[in-house]
Design a protein around this motif. Structure first.
Motif, PDB file in Angstrom:
ATOM      1  N   ASN A   1       9.216  -0.058  17.285  1.00 33.47           N
ATOM      2  CA  ASN A   1       9.348  -1.279  16.485  1.00 33.47           C
ATOM      3  C   ASN A   1       8.009  -1.826  16.016  1.00 33.47           C
ATOM      4  OD1 ASN A   1      12.174  -1.334  16.708  1.00 33.47           O
ATOM      5  ND2 ASN A   1      12.056  -2.356  18.697  1.00 33.47           N
ATOM      6  N   GLY A   2       6.908  -1.116  16.326  1.00 34.33           N
ATOM      7  CA  GLY A   2       5.595  -1.507  15.808  1.00 34.33           C
ATOM      8  C   GLY A   2       4.846  -2.507  16.647  1.00 34.33           C
ATOM      9  N   ARG A   3       5.201  -2.651  17.936  1.00 40.76           N
ATOM     10  CA  ARG A   3       4.525  -3.629  18.778  1.00 40.76           C
ATOM     11  C   ARG A   3       3.045  -3.270  18.973  1.00 40.76           C
ATOM     12  NH1 ARG A   3       6.380  -7.106  22.856  1.00 40.76           N
ATOM     13  NH2 ARG A   3       4.610  -8.355  23.573  1.00 40.76           N
ATOM     14  N   PHE A   4       2.721  -1.987  18.997  1.00 45.68           N
ATOM     15  CA  PHE A   4       1.357  -1.569  19.270  1.00 45.68           C
ATOM     16  C   PHE A   4       0.620  -1.141  18.011  1.00 45.68           C
ATOM     17  CE2 PHE A   4       4.005  -0.410  22.998  1.00 45.68           C
ATOM     18  CZ  PHE A   4       3.502  -1.350  23.875  1.00 45.68           C
ATOM     19  N   TRP A   5       1.217  -1.342  16.852  1.00 48.48           N
ATOM     20  CA  TRP A   5       0.550  -1.030  15.597  1.00 48.48           C
ATOM     21  C   TRP A   5      -0.079  -2.286  15.011  1.00 48.48           C
ATOM     22  CZ3 TRP A   5       5.824   1.369  14.119  1.00 48.48           C
ATOM     23  CH2 TRP A   5       5.958   2.620  14.718  1.00 48.48           C
ATOM     24  N   CYS A   6      -1.009  -2.101  14.099  1.00 47.32           N
ATOM     25  CA  CYS A   6      -1.597  -3.244  13.398  1.00 47.32           C
ATOM     26  C   CYS A   6      -0.517  -3.904  12.532  1.00 47.32           C
ATOM     27  CB  CYS A   6      -2.751  -2.784  12.514  1.00 47.32           C
ATOM     28  SG  CYS A   6      -4.243  -2.357  13.419  1.00 47.32           S
ATOM     29  N   SER A   7      -0.421  -5.195  12.629  1.00 42.90           N
ATOM     30  CA  SER A   7       0.566  -5.913  11.817  1.00 42.90           C
ATOM     31  C   SER A   7       0.098  -6.078  10.377  1.00 42.90           C
ATOM     32  CB  SER A   7       0.852  -7.289  12.422  1.00 42.90           C
ATOM     33  OG  SER A   7      -0.335  -8.071  12.487  1.00 42.90           O
ATOM     34  N   SER A   8      -1.206  -5.937  10.151  1.00 41.71           N
ATOM     35  CA  SER A   8      -1.756  -6.064   8.802  1.00 41.71           C
ATOM     36  C   SER A   8      -3.006  -5.202   8.697  1.00 41.71           C
ATOM     37  CB  SER A   8      -2.087  -7.527   8.493  1.00 41.71           C
ATOM     38  OG  SER A   8      -2.741  -7.655   7.241  1.00 41.71           O
ATOM     39  N   ILE A   9      -3.190  -4.560   7.559  1.00 41.59           N
ATOM     40  CA  ILE A   9      -4.370  -3.731   7.324  1.00 41.59           C
ATOM     41  C   ILE A   9      -4.990  -4.100   5.983  1.00 41.59           C
ATOM     42  CG2 ILE A   9      -3.567  -1.778   8.714  1.00 41.59           C
ATOM     43  CD1 ILE A   9      -2.678  -0.429   6.130  1.00 41.59           C
ATOM     44  N   LYS A  10      -6.256  -3.748   5.838  1.00 42.81           N
ATOM     45  CA  LYS A  10      -6.964  -3.959   4.575  1.00 42.81           C
ATOM     46  C   LYS A  10      -7.347  -2.598   4.024  1.00 42.81           C
ATOM     47  CE  LYS A  10     -10.434  -6.918   2.406  1.00 42.81           C
ATOM     48  NZ  LYS A  10     -11.459  -7.956   2.649  1.00 42.81           N
ATOM     49  N   VAL A  11      -6.983  -2.339   2.771  1.00 39.03           N
ATOM     50  CA  VAL A  11      -7.115  -1.007   2.181  1.00 39.03           C
ATOM     51  C   VAL A  11      -8.052  -1.063   0.977  1.00 39.03           C
ATOM     52  CG1 VAL A  11      -5.874   0.910   1.101  1.00 39.03           C
ATOM     53  CG2 VAL A  11      -4.797  -0.405   2.936  1.00 39.03           C
ATOM     54  N   ARG A  12      -8.926  -0.051   0.889  1.00 42.81           N
ATOM     55  CA  ARG A  12      -9.757   0.144  -0.304  1.00 42.81           C
ATOM     56  C   ARG A  12      -9.544   1.575  -0.781  1.00 42.81           C
ATOM     57  NH1 ARG A  12     -15.010   0.211   0.747  1.00 42.81           N
ATOM     58  NH2 ARG A  12     -15.608  -0.263  -1.379  1.00 42.81           N
ATOM     59  N   LEU A  13      -9.191   1.746  -2.053  1.00 43.93           N
ATOM     60  CA  LEU A  13      -8.805   3.046  -2.591  1.00 43.93           C
ATOM     61  C   LEU A  13      -9.878   3.703  -3.441  1.00 43.93           C
ATOM     62  CD1 LEU A  13      -5.114   2.291  -3.629  1.00 43.93           C
ATOM     63  CD2 LEU A  13      -5.966   3.190  -1.480  1.00 43.93           C
ATOM     64  N   GLY A  14     -11.078   3.173  -3.461  1.00 45.56           N
ATOM     65  CA  GLY A  14     -12.137   3.810  -4.231  1.00 45.56           C
ATOM     66  C   GLY A  14     -12.088   3.461  -5.708  1.00 45.56           C
ATOM     67  N   ASP A  15     -12.804   4.242  -6.515  1.00 48.04           N
ATOM     68  CA  ASP A  15     -13.001   3.914  -7.930  1.00 48.04           C
ATOM     69  C   ASP A  15     -12.321   4.921  -8.848  1.00 48.04           C
ATOM     70  OD1 ASP A  15     -14.116   1.990  -9.622  1.00 48.04           O
ATOM     71  OD2 ASP A  15     -15.778   3.301 -10.170  1.00 48.04           O
ATOM     72  N   ASP A  16     -11.306   5.646  -8.344  1.00 46.41           N
ATOM     73  CA  ASP A  16     -10.646   6.663  -9.150  1.00 46.41           C
ATOM     74  C   ASP A  16      -9.766   6.024 -10.224  1.00 46.41           C
ATOM     75  OD1 ASP A  16     -11.329   9.284  -7.765  1.00 46.41           O
ATOM     76  OD2 ASP A  16     -10.600   8.075  -6.090  1.00 46.41           O
ATOM     77  N   ILE A  17      -9.646   6.726 -11.362  1.00 46.33           N
ATOM     78  CA  ILE A  17      -8.830   6.266 -12.489  1.00 46.33           C
ATOM     79  C   ILE A  17      -8.022   7.445 -13.016  1.00 46.33           C
ATOM     80  CG2 ILE A  17      -8.932   5.532 -14.902  1.00 46.33           C
ATOM     81  CD1 ILE A  17     -11.111   3.658 -14.240  1.00 46.33           C
ATOM     82  N   LEU A  18      -6.754   7.217 -13.273  1.00 48.05           N
ATOM     83  CA  LEU A  18      -5.885   8.218 -13.882  1.00 48.05           C
ATOM     84  C   LEU A  18      -5.468   7.710 -15.258  1.00 48.05           C
ATOM     85  CD1 LEU A  18      -4.211  10.814 -13.810  1.00 48.05           C
ATOM     86  CD2 LEU A  18      -2.398   9.520 -12.656  1.00 48.05           C
ATOM     87  N   ARG A  19      -5.937   8.377 -16.304  1.00 53.07           N
ATOM     88  CA  ARG A  19      -5.634   7.946 -17.666  1.00 53.07           C
ATOM     89  C   ARG A  19      -4.282   8.516 -18.118  1.00 53.07           C
ATOM     90  NH1 ARG A  19     -10.218   5.631 -19.055  1.00 53.07           N
ATOM     91  NH2 ARG A  19     -12.165   6.403 -18.125  1.00 53.07           N
ATOM     92  N   ASN A  20      -3.651   7.796 -18.993  1.00 57.26           N
ATOM     93  CA  ASN A  20      -2.375   8.223 -19.588  1.00 57.26           C
ATOM     94  C   ASN A  20      -1.316   8.502 -18.530  1.00 57.26           C
ATOM     95  OD1 ASN A  20      -3.662   8.154 -22.146  1.00 57.26           O
ATOM     96  ND2 ASN A  20      -4.412  10.253 -21.841  1.00 57.26           N
ATOM     97  N   ALA A  21      -1.314   7.667 -17.478  1.00 55.02           N
ATOM     98  CA  ALA A  21      -0.283   7.805 -16.460  1.00 55.02           C
ATOM     99  C   ALA A  21       1.053   7.333 -17.026  1.00 55.02           C
ATOM    100  CB  ALA A  21      -0.648   6.982 -15.225  1.00 55.02           C
ATOM    101  N   LEU A  22       2.129   8.055 -16.695  1.00 58.15           N
ATOM    102  CA  LEU A  22       3.457   7.697 -17.178  1.00 58.15           C
ATOM    103  C   LEU A  22       4.120   6.757 -16.179  1.00 58.15           C
ATOM    104  CD1 LEU A  22       4.792  11.113 -18.539  1.00 58.15           C
ATOM    105  CD2 LEU A  22       3.920   9.172 -19.846  1.00 58.15           C
TER     106      LEU A  22
END
Length: 512
Positions: free
Chosen positions: A172-193
Motif C-alpha cells: 500500500n506504499g507505507r514505506f515508499w516516498c509519498s512525493s518525489i521531485k523529478v527533473r527530465l533534462g533538456d530533451d525536445i521531441l519536435r513534431n510529436a503527434l
C-alpha cells in the motif's frame, strides 16, 4: 564459511602426527594437513568475496540488511532444529533432525560409497522413551508438550502476522516516498503527434520534456510498484482536475514516464529491473523517446524524495508540520530552499558604463487577485511604459487583433505585456496579456506549459539550460534571434547581447 579459518587453525594446533596415528591409524597426516589448508583457503576466499562485494556495491547498508534478514531466518531454523532434537515437536521431527548418513568403506573397485541411515536414531528415540518411563510426569509430560508446541505455534503465528502486516503496508506504499521531485533534462521531441481523447484526432506539437518537471505524488500502485502522478504546476500540493498529468509507473520490467494511461506508452524509461522502489533506479541509465524507431539516452534526469522527517529537510528555514515544511518568513519551496521572490524587478542592463536600467516587472496576479506561482517560482509581468501592441504590430506588420487571434486570445479588453516565467528548467519571457485591472489572464490553476503549447508562443528571451535557481536574479538571459534557424540549439539562435556570462539580467527593484 568464515568459521573455517579458526577451525582449521585449531585443528592444526591441537592434532599432532602422533595423536592422529593413534586415533586414526589409517589416515595420512599429509592429507589431514592439506584438508586444513583447504579449509583456510575456503575461509579466506569467502572473506575476499564479501570484501569485493562491499567495495563495488552502491548501497552497502542494503547488503547488511540482507545479511541481517538471512541471519534472522537462520536463527529461526536453528531454534526449530534444537527443539526437534529434544523431542519437543514430535517423533517425525525428531527422526528428521536426528538422521545421519555415513559412508561405508570401499571394499572393492566395483563397490560404491553407499549412504546408510545410522541406527542411533532409533536408539535416541528409545532413550527418550526410557527417560519418560523413569521420570514419569516429572519430565516431558503431555501437558508440557502441549505448552511447548503451543508456544512454537504462537511464535510462528506472530511471525506470519508480522510479515503479513509489513507486506501489506509495503504493497500500500507505507514505506515508499509519498512525493518525489523529478527533473527530465533538456530533451525536445519536435513534431510529436498528440492524440485527443475526445475525438481521437491528432495534432503536431513540440514536446519539451522539461515541461513535465516538478512534483509527483504517490497515487496507488501498478504491477505491485508505486505509481506517481504529476502535480499541479501552480499549486504543487494539488492534482489536476481537467489537465492530463504525466505518470511514472512500473510496466513490463521497467519504470516508465508516461503521458497516457494506456499500457507502457512511454516517453522515458529505465533499464530492465525488478526493483520495487523507484529511487533505487533513479541513478541508472534511462532512455528517452525521440520518435518512432529512435531511442536515446537522457542527461540531467534526476529523482529526489520530497518526504520531510526533520527540520534539516527544511534547510532549517522552516518547521515540520504534517510531514511538510512550514517555511519561515522570507523562504519558500517544498524544502524552504528558496528565498522569497522580489515583488518588483528591473533590468540590470549596464554596458560600458551606460546604465539602461529602469524597465520594471511586477510579480503578476491572476484575475482572482492572487499572486501567481509556477514550478515553485514567481511569475512576472512587464509594467508597460508604452503600448506594446502598437510596437509589435509595427515589428510583425500585423494588426493587434491578428496578434491576439494568433495567440488564441478572443477577448477585446486586454492589453499586451511580456510575461517572465519558469517552465521546468528555463526562464522564458514571452508575449502575455493583462485585463484592465493589470491582472494576468491565462494562468489559471489548470495551467500546464505543454498543454498550453508554451513552445509555440512568441518568446523573446530565454535563460540558459538547466537553470535551478529559485529566482531570476543573476540568471543569464538570452535574446532569441531566430527561432526557425535552430543551428543545433533547441530554442534557435541565442544572443547574450554583448553582456558577460554570469552577469545576470535582472535585479530587485527597491524603488517601490
Amino acid at each position: 564459511m568464515e568459521e573455517e579459518i579458526p577451525q582449521a587453525l585449531i585443528l592444526l594446533r591441537l592434532i599432532t602426527r602422533e595423536s592422529l596415528q593413534i586415533s586414526y591409524p589409517d589416515m595420512s597426516y599429509t592429507r589431514f594437513v592439506l584438508a586444513c589448508i583447504l579449509r583456510l583457503f575456503m575461509g579466506y576466499l569467502f572473506l575476499l568475496n564479501l570484501f569485493l562485494t562491499i567495495v563495488q556495491a552502491d548501497n552497502v547498508i542494503g547488503i547488511f540488511f540482507d545479511i541481517l534478514a538471512l541471519e534472522f531466518v537462520q536463527k529461526l531454523d536453528d531454534v526449530s532444529y534444537d527443539l526437534s532434537k529434544k523431542y519437543m515437536l514430535g517423533r517425525r521431527m525428531l527422526r528428521a533432525a536426528s538422521k545421519e548418513y555415513k559412508i561405508q568403506k570401499r571394499r572393492s573397485r566395483r563397490s560404491r560409497d553407499v549412504p546408510t541411515e545410522d541406527s542411533s536414531i532409533n536408539q535416541e528415540i528409545q532413550g527418550f522413551k526410557l527417560i519418560r518411563r523413569k521420570c514419569g510426569s516429572q519430565m516431558y509430560s503431555k501437558a508440557g508438550a502441549v505448552v511447548v508446541k503451543s508456544t512454537m505455534l504462537l511464535n510462528l503465528s506472530c511471525l506470519l502476522i508480522g510479515v503479513s502486516i509489513i507486506a501489506s503496508r509495503q504493497w500500500n506504499g507505507r514505506f515508499w516516498c509519498s512525493s518525489i521531485k523529478v527533473r527530465l533534462g533538456d530533451d525536445i521531441l519536435r513534431n510529436a503527434l498528440i492524440r485527443s481523447r475526445a475525438d481521437s484526432s491528432t495534432t503536431e506539437r513540440t514536446l519539451v520534456y522539461a515541461y513535465f518537471n516538478g512534483h509527483y505524488s504517490l497515487n496507488g500502485t501498478h504491477q505491485g510498484r508505486p505509481r506517481y502522478t504529476e502535480q499541479n504546476k501552480v499549486c504543487p500540493t494539488y492534482r489536476y482536475n481537467e489537465t492530463i498529468p504525466a505518470e511514472i509507473r512500473y510496466c513490463n520490467n521497467r519504470w516508465d514516464d508516461v503521458e497516457y494511461d494506456t499500457e507502457c506508452q512511454w516517453l522515458l524509461r529505465s533499464s530492465k529491473t525488478k526493483e520495487f522502489n523507484l529511487l533505487d533506479v533513479a541513478a541508472s541509465d534511462w532512455e528517452v523517446w525521440k520518435g518512432r524507431g529512435a531511442i536515446g539516452s537522457t542527461d540531467g534526469f534526476s529523482i529526489a524524495c520530497n518526504d520531510v522527517d526533520s527540520r534539516a529537510d527544511c534547510n532549517y528555514h522552516g518547521d515540520v508540520i504534517d510531514s511538510t515544511c512550514e517555511c519561515h518568513d522570507g523562504y519558500t519551496g517544498a524544502h524552504c530552499e528558496f528565498e522569497m521572490p522580489c515583488k518588483y524587478l528591473e533590468e540590470d542592463f549596464s554596458v560600458d558604463g551606460i546604465d539602461s536600467s529602469g524597465i520594471e516587472y511586477e510579480w503578476s496576479r491572476n484575475e482572482d487577485d492572487q499572486l501567481i506561482w509556477l514550478y515553485d517560482r514567481a511569475v512576472y509581468n512587464w509594467l508597460p511604459k508604452y503600448d506594446l501592441g502598437d510596437y509589435l504590430s509595427t515589428i510583425y506588420n500585423v494588426s493587434k487583433e491578428e496578434l491576439k487571434r494568433a495567440e488564441g486570445v478572443s477577448r477585446q479588453d486586454v492589453n499586451f505585456t511580456v510575461t517572465g516565467a519558469f517552465v521546468g528548467n528555463r526562464w522564458v519571457a514571452s508575449l502575455g496579456f493583462l485585463n484592465q485591472k493589470g491582472q494576468s489572464i491565462g494562468h489559471d490553476v489548470e495551467y500546464h506549459a505543454f498543454w498550453r503549447n508554451k513552445f509555440a508562443e512568441r518568446t523573446f528571451f530565454i535563460s540558459g539550460p538547466e537553470t535551478n535557481s529559485g529566482s531570476i536574479i543573476g540568471v543569464d538571459i538570452y535574446r532569441i534571434v531566430d527561432k526557425a534557424d535552430y543551428n543545433g540549439s533547441p530554442y534557435g539562435v541565442l544572443d547574450l547581447e554583448d553582456r558577460k556570462e554570469g552577469a545576470g539580467f535582472f535585479r530587485c527593484y527597491k524603488g517601490r
